[in-house]
Design a protein around this motif. Structure first.
Motif, PDB file in Angstrom:
ATOM      1  N   PHE A 166       0.951  -1.254   0.075  1.00 27.81           N
ATOM      2  CA  PHE A 166       0.178  -0.072  -0.128  1.00 27.81           C
ATOM      3  C   PHE A 166       0.824   1.263  -0.050  1.00 27.81           C
ATOM      4  N   TYR A 167       1.874   1.412   0.824  1.00 31.45           N
ATOM      5  CA  TYR A 167       2.429   2.554   0.968  1.00 31.45           C
ATOM      6  C   TYR A 167       3.538   2.738  -0.185  1.00 31.45           C
ATOM      7  N   VAL A 168       4.207   1.795  -0.733  1.00 36.30           N
ATOM      8  CA  VAL A 168       4.915   1.737  -1.893  1.00 36.30           C
ATOM      9  C   VAL A 168       4.452   2.184  -3.208  1.00 36.30           C
ATOM     10  N   LEU A 169       3.152   1.772  -3.193  1.00 33.21           N
ATOM     11  CA  LEU A 169       2.187   1.916  -4.339  1.00 33.21           C
ATOM     12  C   LEU A 169       1.752   3.204  -4.142  1.00 33.21           C
ATOM     13  N   PHE A 170       1.508   3.662  -3.104  1.00 34.96           N
ATOM     14  CA  PHE A 170       1.053   5.094  -2.762  1.00 34.96           C
ATOM     15  C   PHE A 170       1.953   6.117  -3.244  1.00 34.96           C
ATOM     16  N   TRP A 171       3.256   5.846  -3.005  1.00 36.38           N
ATOM     17  CA  TRP A 171       4.589   6.594  -3.478  1.00 36.38           C
ATOM     18  C   TRP A 171       4.548   6.401  -5.081  1.00 36.38           C
ATOM     19  N   GLY A 172       4.430   5.433  -5.525  1.00 39.45           N
ATOM     20  CA  GLY A 172       4.655   5.335  -7.023  1.00 39.45           C
ATOM     21  C   GLY A 172       3.416   5.869  -7.899  1.00 39.45           C
ATOM     22  N   VAL A 173       2.190   5.337  -7.303  1.00 40.27           N
ATOM     23  CA  VAL A 173       1.066   5.923  -8.150  1.00 40.27           C
ATOM     24  C   VAL A 173       0.641   7.520  -7.768  1.00 40.27           C
ATOM     25  N   ASP A 174       0.597   7.948  -6.814  1.00 35.60           N
ATOM     26  CA  ASP A 174       0.207   9.049  -6.123  1.00 35.60           C
ATOM     27  C   ASP A 174       1.266  10.118  -6.140  1.00 35.60           C
ATOM     28  N   ARG A 175       2.519   9.675  -5.764  1.00 37.55           N
ATOM     29  CA  ARG A 175       3.234  10.885  -5.612  1.00 37.55           C
ATOM     30  C   ARG A 175       4.107  10.862  -6.868  1.00 37.55           C
ATOM     31  N   VAL A 176       4.832   9.831  -7.424  1.00 36.39           N
ATOM     32  CA  VAL A 176       5.835   9.973  -8.430  1.00 36.39           C
ATOM     33  C   VAL A 176       4.854   9.781  -9.627  1.00 36.39           C
TER      34      VAL A 176
END
Length: 209
Positions: A166-176
């Motif tokens: 959840f957190y690495v996908l949050f970074w990947g999809v929503d942040r980067v």
């Protein structure tokens, strides 16, 4: 009562998400990493490692590191079902949990977000970011293959590993704003839509355009 120390949008958002999914009662301590809260005496007295997540347990003892906290929560509250039954299912859950943290986060996103930690010369920072992006892209491909058409990474039930993803996908999809495999994008959308995730985003003050 337990107390979770977190920083908005940091990897601790995965711990925050996990504790909400488990329906636990706990307090929180919010840190602003950009303001250096993690380096101030008040927090160093709690966690000399100067990082998040950090969990002060009911007995007052401190537990740090994402994987350790997640595993302790899963073992302490087995009725929540965050660690599947059976040795094979358990080790596969831990395998993916560790892969998300040790590889996708530490080897991939750390290079994307903090290239100066990997190269002294600013001229090399773009190269470091490229290396980080390559790690993340390859890893998301591996996770996509493992996920297949399942609802969650271990099948039909959410586990500790999903909290890390959840957190690495949050970074990947929503942040980067990375393009991720279609099934992985749909998987993250399902996690993101869960009431626990919505509460965590609201509590941490994370807004989406």
């Amino acid at each position: 009562m337990m107390k979770l120390y977190y920083a908005p949008g940091a990897c601790s958002i995965g711990t925050h998400f996990l504790m909400e999914e488990m329906g636990l009662t706990y307090d929180t301590g919010r840190l602003d990493l950009k303001q250096g809260d993690q380096l101030k005496p008040a927090y160093l007295d709690v966690n000399p490692k100067a990082k998040v997540p950090a969990l002060v347990r009911d007995d007052g003892s401190l537990l740090t590191e994402f994987v350790a906290i997640a595993f302790w929560l899963g073992r302490t509250y087995p009725e929540k079902g965050m660690i599947p039954e059976g040795m094979e299912a358990e080790v596969r859950t831990l395998e993916m949990l560790d892969y998300a943290v040790a590889t996708i986060h530490m080897q991939g996103f750390s290079r994307l977000f903090r290239p100066a930690k990997f190269a002294r010369s600013e001229a090399e920072h773009d190269w470091v970011r490229e290396q980080g992006r390559a790690v993340v892209d390859k890893a998301f491909g591996i996770v996509s293959e493992r996920l297949g058409s399942s609802d969650f990474i271990m099948g039909d039930r959410l586990t500790l590993a999903d909290a890390a993803l959840f957190y690495v996908l949050f970074w990947g999809v929503d942040r980067v704003k990375l393009d991720v495999p279609e099934n992985l994008a749909a998987y993250y959308a399902r996690l993101r839509a869960r009431p626990s995730a919505q509460k965590v985003f609201a509590d941490e003050g994370i807004q989406f355009s």
